[in-house]
Design an enzyme around this catalytic site. Structure first.
Site, PDB file in Angstrom:
ATOM      1  N   LYS A 149      16.875  32.389  54.149  1.00 28.32           N
ATOM      2  CA  LYS A 149      17.121  33.581  53.412  1.00 28.32           C
ATOM      3  C   LYS A 149      17.106  34.705  54.528  1.00 28.32           C
ATOM      4  CE  LYS A 149      15.189  36.996  51.666  1.00 28.32           C
ATOM      5  NZ  LYS A 149      15.800  37.891  52.024  1.00 28.32           N
ATOM      6  N   GLY A 180      19.805  37.716  49.557  1.00 28.75           N
ATOM      7  CA  GLY A 180      19.309  38.324  48.271  1.00 28.75           C
ATOM      8  C   GLY A 180      18.189  39.078  48.919  1.00 28.75           C
ATOM      9  N   GLY A 182      14.066  40.328  49.116  1.00 25.07           N
ATOM     10  CA  GLY A 182      12.660  39.505  48.985  1.00 25.07           C
ATOM     11  C   GLY A 182      12.319  38.935  47.575  1.00 25.07           C
ATOM     12  N   GLY A 186      13.818  35.508  48.033  1.00 25.66           N
ATOM     13  CA  GLY A 186      12.745  35.186  48.836  1.00 25.66           C
ATOM     14  C   GLY A 186      11.619  34.523  48.161  1.00 25.66           C
ATOM     15  N   CYS A 258       8.069  43.424  66.878  1.00 23.51           N
ATOM     16  CA  CYS A 258       6.529  43.066  66.354  1.00 23.51           C
ATOM     17  C   CYS A 258       5.747  42.989  67.487  1.00 23.51           C
ATOM     18  CB  CYS A 258       6.584  41.756  65.424  1.00 23.51           C
ATOM     19  SG  CYS A 258       7.572  40.415  66.476  1.00 23.51           S
TER      20      CYS A 258
HETATM   21  P1  NAD Z   1       9.839  42.352  55.137  1.00 25.94           P
HETATM   22  O1  NAD Z   1       8.536  41.556  55.073  1.00 25.94           O
HETATM   23  O2  NAD Z   1      10.137  43.483  54.468  1.00 25.94           O
HETATM   24  O3  NAD Z   1      10.915  41.122  55.072  1.00 25.94           O
HETATM   25  C1  NAD Z   1      10.967  40.053  55.745  1.00 25.94           C
HETATM   26  C2  NAD Z   1      12.047  39.091  54.687  1.00 25.94           C
HETATM   27  O4  NAD Z   1      10.812  38.822  53.729  1.00 25.94           O
HETATM   28  C3  NAD Z   1      13.250  39.794  54.304  1.00 25.94           C
HETATM   29  O5  NAD Z   1      13.860  38.498  54.216  1.00 25.94           O
HETATM   30  C4  NAD Z   1      12.692  39.914  52.811  1.00 25.94           C
HETATM   31  O6  NAD Z   1      13.693  39.976  52.037  1.00 25.94           O
HETATM   32  C5  NAD Z   1      11.515  38.830  52.529  1.00 25.94           C
HETATM   33  N1  NAD Z   1      10.778  39.295  51.521  1.00 25.94           N
HETATM   34  C6  NAD Z   1      10.234  40.510  51.202  1.00 25.94           C
HETATM   35  N2  NAD Z   1       9.375  40.428  50.391  1.00 25.94           N
HETATM   36  C7  NAD Z   1       9.376  38.967  49.831  1.00 25.94           C
HETATM   37  C8  NAD Z   1       8.577  38.220  48.933  1.00 25.94           C
HETATM   38  N3  NAD Z   1       7.748  39.171  48.016  1.00 25.94           N
HETATM   39  N4  NAD Z   1       9.093  37.081  48.793  1.00 25.94           N
HETATM   40  C9  NAD Z   1       9.631  36.423  49.530  1.00 25.94           C
HETATM   41  N5  NAD Z   1      10.221  37.229  50.759  1.00 25.94           N
HETATM   42  C10 NAD Z   1      10.123  38.501  50.997  1.00 25.94           C
HETATM   43  O7  NAD Z   1       9.744  42.870  56.719  1.00 25.94           O
HETATM   44  P2  NAD Z   1      10.994  43.573  57.413  1.00 25.94           P
HETATM   45  O8  NAD Z   1      10.940  44.758  56.921  1.00 25.94           O
HETATM   46  O9  NAD Z   1      12.284  42.915  57.057  1.00 25.94           O
HETATM   47  O10 NAD Z   1      10.726  43.293  58.973  1.00 25.94           O
HETATM   48  C11 NAD Z   1      10.031  43.976  59.658  1.00 25.94           C
HETATM   49  C12 NAD Z   1       8.392  43.392  59.736  1.00 25.94           C
HETATM   50  O11 NAD Z   1       8.540  42.148  60.163  1.00 25.94           O
HETATM   51  C13 NAD Z   1       7.342  44.365  60.557  1.00 25.94           C
HETATM   52  O12 NAD Z   1       6.203  44.338  59.980  1.00 25.94           O
HETATM   53  C14 NAD Z   1       7.427  43.242  61.806  1.00 25.94           C
HETATM   54  O13 NAD Z   1       6.271  43.262  62.581  1.00 25.94           O
HETATM   55  C15 NAD Z   1       7.645  41.970  61.182  1.00 25.94           C
HETATM   56  N6  NAD Z   1       8.082  41.079  62.211  1.00 25.94           N
HETATM   57  C16 NAD Z   1       7.091  40.010  62.779  1.00 25.94           C
HETATM   58  C17 NAD Z   1       7.480  39.112  63.883  1.00 25.94           C
HETATM   59  C18 NAD Z   1       6.760  38.112  64.329  1.00 25.94           C
HETATM   60  O14 NAD Z   1       7.160  37.237  64.882  1.00 25.94           O
HETATM   61  N7  NAD Z   1       5.309  38.443  64.435  1.00 25.94           N
HETATM   62  C19 NAD Z   1       8.790  39.470  64.225  1.00 25.94           C
HETATM   63  C20 NAD Z   1       9.630  40.192  63.858  1.00 25.94           C
HETATM   64  C21 NAD Z   1       9.121  41.246  62.969  1.00 25.94           C
END
Ligand code: NAD
Length: 448
Positions: A149, A180, A182, A186, A258
């Protein structure tokens, strides 16, 4: 229901994806494909991954343009990092499968590694193709099948990847895509009883929710979450190099990385000199159209992300940080934020503790080395970091004291074979290289 995808540079809708609330068919397809895929030899799986790698390479410019359109990275960054890295990661798994499966013997036991099963891969928007391939390549290499996803903000590169997976001739059902939000999509995937491992990259808050949902089925989880990494510049360092590389690291991908070194820790006696160097470096960052080769900082990926970054800039000012550089002009249309350098930042303040995910650098003074290490380790995160010193041995000693998953000494370059991941609020589990491969395996002991 469908979800519109916006080009953050033009604010125009460039596509849309369906909102699939029912992830069941994708999980079932992955389950059906698991037996035949895991039964292939390592060489056969390597050939499939090599075919996919070659197609990515053949379509690199097109993929880079698509990623630039969906999330705003400048084309050069999209080509080199957003597309270059996935190609390197696929190659690393092809190489890994090229060697015989390592056999571990412990006394009368033979220890082997089985695939975990059906993997749910949930990915963010900042490096959309890389974060997908960093899960897909090792998962498939180890004999698992995947339901992915992507982020609702930047899902178009995943749709294109699915085409290329099919064109490369990978069996139907080994890579399945659901699009879709999160919640519900997700969340439905994370809590699905047919999933054996959830590999999640995203924010710490969503990571916590995903881990809780997976726990109801005792599903294994790996979490790659946020960061607030420190760039520790020791007094005997090459200041010009440390600041130039540090600013570049902080602003890469408009700060939406990140591992970004968003905290620059300097000895109090060198603070003003470092601020001047950082301001000079930041002022060379041309902000604008990410398709223009002269642009170094594109827009942020969404209006929501822009607003979040702007609110942190206001918060920094309200908390007493000095705005050494910022308020530069940006195009009228598009989700742009001009690069910011804050000086004299209180290490306990919000802009020094929380992930901003934008082009905002916080310069923090330290008194002595112990103070530097204490400040570096003072956030809930632990993903990346950096140490600079005239003595590599000295820098290495400080690097060992940092509570984090990765540290670069004197600008040591990114290694796509090294284990990648964090501790604390940055999550757990490792991606890339042999450690990333092992994350997608289950250890079995056979007594002889
Ligand atoms: P996000 O957590 O909002 O979303 C990430 C993914 O999770 C998306 O596909 C989203 O739809 C899904 N998601 C959101 N809520 C969910 C839920 N309740 N259940 C299941 N899935 C859910 O993050 P973002 O805004 O897309 O990305 C930015 C964040 O990602 C930053 O905090 C960044 O640091 C982190 N990040 C971490 C790494 C790493 O490898 N450590 C790499 C890149 C980004």
């Amino acid at each position: 229901m469908s979800i519109d995808v916006y080009n953050p540079a033009t604010e125009e809708v460039i596509g849309s994806v369906p909102e699939s609330a029912d992830v069941g068919p994708a999980v079932a397809a992955a389950r059906a494909a698991l037996g035949p895929w895991s039964a292939l030899s390592r060489g056969e799986r390597a050939a499939h991954l090599a075919a996919l790698r070659d197609l990515l390479a053949a379509h690199a410019d097109e993929l880079a343009a698509l990623i630039t359109a969906e999330m705003g990275a400048p084309l050069a960054v999209a080509r080199k990092v957003q597309v270059g890295l996935p190609i390197a990661v696929l190659s690393s798994m092809v190489d890994l499968l090229g060697a015989d499966e390592p056999e571990e013997r412990i006394g009368n036991s033979l220890v082997v590694r089985d695939p975990v099963g059906v993997v749910a891969a949930i990915t963010p928007w900042n490096y959309p193709l890389h974060q997908t391939v960093a899960k897909l390549a090792p998962a498939l290499a180890a004999g698992n099948t995947v339901v992915h996803k992507p982020s609702e903000v930047a899902p178009l590169s995943a749709l294109r990847l699915l085409d290329l997976v099919r064109e490369a001739g990978l069996p139907e059902g080994v890579y399945n895509l659901v699009t879709g939000y999160g919640d519900p999509t997700g969340a439905a995937l994370a809590g699905h009883p047919g999933v054996d491992l959830v590999s999640f990259t995203g924010s710490t808050g969503a990571g916590r929710t995903v881990a809780a949902l997976a726990a109801t089925n005792l599903t294994r989880v790996s979490l790659e979450l946020g960061g607030k990494s420190a760039n520790v510049v020791l007094p005997d360092a090459d200041l010009a190099a440390a600041v130039k590389v540090g600013v570049g690291n902080c602003y890469l991908n408009s700060g939406q990385t990140c591992t970004a070194w968003t905290r620059l820790l300097v000895h109090e006696s060198q603070h003003d000199e470092v601020v001047a160097l950082a301001v000079a470096a930041a002022s060379r960052y041309t902000v604008g159209d990410p398709t223009d080769p002269a642009t170094r900082l594109g827009p942020l990926a969404s209006a929501a992300q822009r607003d979040r970054v702007l609110s942190y800039i206001s918060r920094g000012l309200a908390d007493g940080a000095k705005l050494a550089h910022g308020n530069g002009s940006v195009p009228d249309v598009g989700y742009y934020v001009a690069p910011v350098v804050f000086a004299d930042v209180d290490p306990a303040s919000a802009i020094a503790q929380e992930e901003i995910f934008g082009p905002v650098l916080s310069i923090i003074r330290y008194r002595d080395e112990d103070d530097a290490v204490r400040i570096a380790n003072s956030t809930p995160y632990g993903l990346a970091g950096s140490v600079w010193s005239g003595s590599q041995e000295h820098a290495l000693a400080v690097a060992r004291r940092m509570r984090t998953g990765q540290v670069d000494v004197n600008g040591g370059s990114f290694n796509p074979l090294a284990p990648f991941g964090g501790i604390g609020d940055s999550g757990y589990g490792r991606e890339l290289g042999v450690h990333g491969y092992e994350e997608f395996t289950s250890v079995k002991a056979i007594q002889l």
